[in-house]
Design a protein around this motif. Structure first.
Motif, PDB file in Angstrom:
ATOM      1  N   GLU A  12     -35.646 -61.139   9.126  1.00  0.00           N
ATOM      2  CA  GLU A  12     -36.442 -61.297   7.903  1.00  0.00           C
ATOM      3  C   GLU A  12     -37.855 -61.761   8.226  1.00  0.00           C
ATOM      4  O   GLU A  12     -38.847 -61.244   7.682  1.00  0.00           O
ATOM      5  N   LEU A  13     -37.975 -62.739   9.121  1.00  0.00           N
ATOM      6  CA  LEU A  13     -39.294 -63.271   9.458  1.00  0.00           C
ATOM      7  C   LEU A  13     -40.160 -62.221  10.142  1.00  0.00           C
ATOM      8  O   LEU A  13     -41.356 -62.083   9.828  1.00  0.00           O
ATOM      9  N   ALA A  14     -39.545 -61.488  11.105  1.00  0.00           N
ATOM     10  CA  ALA A  14     -40.332 -60.493  11.824  1.00  0.00           C
ATOM     11  C   ALA A  14     -40.712 -59.322  10.928  1.00  0.00           C
ATOM     12  O   ALA A  14     -41.834 -58.782  11.012  1.00  0.00           O
ATOM     13  N   THR A  15     -39.796 -58.920  10.052  1.00  0.00           N
ATOM     14  CA  THR A  15     -40.119 -57.827   9.130  1.00  0.00           C
ATOM     15  C   THR A  15     -41.269 -58.205   8.195  1.00  0.00           C
ATOM     16  O   THR A  15     -42.221 -57.436   7.990  1.00  0.00           O
ATOM     17  N   ASN A  16     -41.199 -59.402   7.631  1.00  0.00           N
ATOM     18  CA  ASN A  16     -42.268 -59.858   6.737  1.00  0.00           C
ATOM     19  C   ASN A  16     -43.580 -60.045   7.483  1.00  0.00           C
ATOM     20  O   ASN A  16     -44.669 -59.754   6.955  1.00  0.00           O
ATOM     21  N   LEU A  66     -37.174 -59.659  18.316  1.00  0.00           N
ATOM     22  CA  LEU A  66     -38.629 -59.491  18.330  1.00  0.00           C
ATOM     23  C   LEU A  66     -39.049 -58.232  19.069  1.00  0.00           C
ATOM     24  O   LEU A  66     -39.976 -57.535  18.632  1.00  0.00           O
ATOM     25  N   ASP A  67     -38.403 -57.929  20.192  1.00  0.00           N
ATOM     26  CA  ASP A  67     -38.771 -56.723  20.938  1.00  0.00           C
ATOM     27  C   ASP A  67     -38.468 -55.463  20.142  1.00  0.00           C
ATOM     28  O   ASP A  67     -39.148 -54.438  20.292  1.00  0.00           O
ATOM     29  N   LYS A  68     -37.466 -55.538  19.293  1.00  0.00           N
ATOM     30  CA  LYS A  68     -37.098 -54.360  18.509  1.00  0.00           C
ATOM     31  C   LYS A  68     -37.977 -54.196  17.275  1.00  0.00           C
ATOM     32  O   LYS A  68     -38.361 -53.082  16.913  1.00  0.00           O
TER      33      LYS A  68
END
Length: 387
Positions: free
Chosen positions: A269-273, A235-237
């Motif tokens: 995948e979740l963070a990118t979306n 998440l931080d990245k």
């Protein structure tokens, strides 16, 4: 020379004794005993010198032997003079005896400091006792060293066996990781419309795997990290600018390498979306990431749950259509749950996306390792073969 040859001009010594039988026998017997004794003593000294090559001051012993032998010969010649007046010959032997005696006396006096410094029998006994004690101590030390060497050898054998097992596990783990990378590359190529999209998706997923492996290796005191570190790393990245709108909560839980890789792929995948469809366009949107686990009665059983819940984003037709046909959907709903021997659901609600994944605890936790040398073997392999 006539004095030495014409001996009959002298009177035999027996005449001085008036040829008294008892007196003649007394003189002759005494000289005979002295001669025999003075002859035996040098023989004994020379025998000692012959058998013991380490006798100190051998020259002094030879002088004593010569002096005593000459004294014995003078007594033998004195016995002869009772009947034969060989006084000149006796005088020569006495002169030789005197010279040897003087030399022996001078040498003896010069050796007094050395002889006084020689250790006494009591000193030798004490020194021998100390030597015996040191020998016993050295024997005990040697026995202890041998036991230590045997113990270390046994430990080294166990460590080598553990290293062999861990090396095989590392090779197996690397093969699995390469297979995952190859599959990701192939599936990403199928779902990508352009080369740039393909490279961006592939690099992101590969770096997610790499970050997960690195997090597990460097996180904690052993060869295993924890779930919170894996979540924070992703998440931080991926969400550095909107990280304040993301909350995480969950208990401390150690995680193994393969589980960390799978969860990192899911979070990637979740963070990118979310950054593309939810958190980016909607400034009021936020995300809650939580996890929990339940221990079972039987050791090794139990359930792990992770929930990704978006708030204030709402579903969009573009998001649903894109995720429905993309490789990311397959990863989230089919591939990752299968790798973790669990299940996953994805739901678009009025408030936003909700993603849940459940897996047995045995698939999440690292394989148990013993402390000491086997643990070090596992750490060596992890640091050598880890990404």
């Amino acid at each position: 020379m006539s004095h030495f040859s014409d001996i009959w001009q002298y009177m035999p010594h027996g005449m001085c004794l008036l040829w008294q039988p008892w007196l003649v026998v007394l003189w002759a017997g005494s000289d005979l005993l002295i001669f025999l004794s003075y002859s035996a003593i040098p023989i004994a000294l020379l025998t000692v010198l012959k058998r013991r090559k380490d006798v100190p001051h051998r020259g002094l012993v030879m002088l004593f032997a010569s002096f005593i032998l000459l004294c014995g010969i003078t007594h033998a010649l004195s016995m002869v003079t009772l009947w034969v007046p060989i006084y000149p010959q006796v005088g020569l032997f006495k002169l030789a005896t005197g010279v040897v005696s003087c030399i022996t006396a001078v040498v003896l006096f010069r050796l007094i400091p050395t002889l006084v410094a020689l250790p006494s029998p009591a000193d030798m006994a004490a020194a021998n006792e100390r030597l015996r004690g040191e020998i016993e101590a050295h024997k005990a030390t040697l026995a202890s060293l041998e036991e230590t060497v045997e113990a270390r050898t046994a430990e080294l054998s166990r460590l080598n066996a553990t290293l062999a097992v861990q090396a095989r596990e590392a090779i197996h783990r690397s093969s699995n990781l390469l297979a995952v990378v190859a599959s990701i590359a192939q599936q990403s190529a199928r779902s990508a419309t352009t080369k740039d999209d393909f490279l961006e998706a592939l690099q992101g997923r590969i770096w997610a795997l790499a970050d997960a492996t690195r997090t597990v290796i460097e996180g904690g005191d052993g060869p295993a990290g924890d779930v919170e570190t894996v979540v924070l790393t992703q998440l931080d990245k991926l969400l550095p600018n909107i990280r304040t709108r993301v909350t995480i909560a969950g208990p401390a839980l150690a995680i193994g390498s393969e589980a960390a890789q799978q969860l990192s792929l899911a979070l990637h995948e979740l963070a990118t979306n979310a950054q593309k469809y939810s958190l980016g366009p909607a400034e009021q949107a936020r995300v809650d990431v939580s996890w929990s686990f339940e221990e079972a009665a039987e050791p090794g059983d139990g359930t792990f749950r992770l929930v990704w819940r978006e708030h204030g984003a709402g579903p969009t037709a573009e998001e649903e259509a894109s995720q429905a046909r993309g490789f990311g959907t397959k990863l989230l709903t089919r591939v990752i749950p299968a790798m973790l021997r669990g299940s996953a659901t994805r739901e678009f609600t009025a408030d936003g996306l909700v993603y849940r994944i459940e897996a047995p605890l045995s698939a999440i936790r690292p394989e148990p390792v013993q402390g000491g040398e086997p643990w070090r073997a596992a750490e060596i392999v992890d640091r050598t073969f880890g990404l």
